[in-house]
Design a protein around this motif. Sequence first.
Motif, mmCIF file in Angstrom:
data_model
loop_
_atom_site.group_PDB
_atom_site.id
_atom_site.type_symbol
_atom_site.label_atom_id
_atom_site.label_comp_id
_atom_site.label_asym_id
_atom_site.label_seq_id
_atom_site.Cartn_x
_atom_site.Cartn_y
_atom_site.Cartn_z
ATOM 1 N N ALA A 79 0.830 -1.208 0.000
ATOM 2 C CA ALA A 79 0.000 0.000 0.000
ATOM 3 C C ALA A 79 0.861 1.254 0.000
ATOM 4 O O ALA A 79 0.489 2.275 -0.596
ATOM 5 N N ALA A 80 2.029 1.186 0.638
ATOM 6 C CA ALA A 80 2.925 2.341 0.683
ATOM 7 C C ALA A 80 3.824 2.417 -0.541
ATOM 8 O O ALA A 80 4.616 3.354 -0.663
ATOM 9 N N ALA A 81 3.720 1.426 -1.440
ATOM 10 C CA ALA A 81 4.546 1.375 -2.654
ATOM 11 C C ALA A 81 6.036 1.355 -2.329
ATOM 12 O O ALA A 81 6.857 1.891 -3.059
ATOM 13 N N SER A 82 6.381 0.713 -1.207
ATOM 14 C CA SER A 82 7.768 0.701 -0.760
ATOM 15 C C SER A 82 8.543 -0.524 -1.232
ATOM 16 O O SER A 82 9.709 -0.682 -0.868
ATOM 17 N N VAL A 83 7.913 -1.397 -2.012
ATOM 18 C CA VAL A 83 8.587 -2.584 -2.532
ATOM 19 C C VAL A 83 8.374 -2.643 -4.047
ATOM 20 O O VAL A 83 7.339 -2.199 -4.556
ATOM 21 N N PRO A 84 9.338 -3.177 -4.800
ATOM 22 C CA PRO A 84 9.156 -3.323 -6.248
ATOM 23 C C PRO A 84 8.039 -4.315 -6.551
ATOM 24 O O PRO A 84 7.768 -5.234 -5.769
ATOM 25 N N VAL A 85 7.385 -4.125 -7.689
ATOM 26 C CA VAL A 85 6.300 -5.018 -8.106
ATOM 27 C C VAL A 85 6.457 -5.342 -9.590
ATOM 28 O O VAL A 85 7.138 -4.634 -10.334
ATOM 29 N N ARG A 86 5.780 -6.413 -9.978
ATOM 30 C CA ARG A 86 5.849 -6.842 -11.376
ATOM 31 C C ARG A 86 4.587 -7.605 -11.723
ATOM 32 O O ARG A 86 4.081 -8.387 -10.906
#
Length: 252
Positions: free
Chosen positions: A114-121
């Motif tokens: 939710a905080a966008a603090s980890v990379p995503v794919r």
Amino acid sequence: MTDHLDPGYAKAAAKESATKRGARSAQVWFAVGALLIGVSLGSARGWAELRADDTDSVRSALRTEVRAAQTRTAQLADERDELVEEISNARNMVLDLDGPDGAILEQVRRTQFAAASVPVRGPGIEVVLSEPAGERNTILDRDLQIVINSLWAAGAEAVSVGGVRIGPHVAIRQAGSAILVDNRVVPQPYVVSAIGEPRQVQASFLTSGAYMRMSGISQLYGVGFVVRDAADISMPAASVREVRIAQEQEDR
């Protein structure tokens, strides 16, 4: 008998002589003024030519520093993502994923996402906006903001602009002819990526007000506007500010 010249002629001659002296004086002052102006313009031109070389050198040096800073920022972002992944792997090894630790870890993951603090794919769609040929500032920061908000409403799970992840603390602003995302200049064409179920996100976006707005701008001003599927989108972590004070609110 001795005054052979009429007094009127003497006055006229004296007046003509004074007029000639005034004209000559004016011509002298005009020549002096023209000379001073020429000297001033010549000095100003010489100074400007000297300063032009210095200005070009300073501009070139600043551009070099900006490129170096951008490269360093990208390297630091990659290092941050690698460290985040290492921390996550080490935490998984230590915690008991089948016990209470697993529930806590899942809550931490949801919070990080939710905080966008980890990379995503994952899969999703891309909205590409480009300026008309020879034009600038046709696409404004609020256009990107409207598109992004519409993608969130359409079910996007993560959004980025030009590779810059959109998080709770990330702002999109106009700075002259450039658009800044998280205080970083994003080159055009502006690629807005959204991770989510492609068909759902695209169907909802195509019926949104943002799509109608950008379609109208595209027809009126020649702005490039393309919506396309993307099978594999990678996004880095967003900038996360340190939270110094936080207090959980009671449910009402």
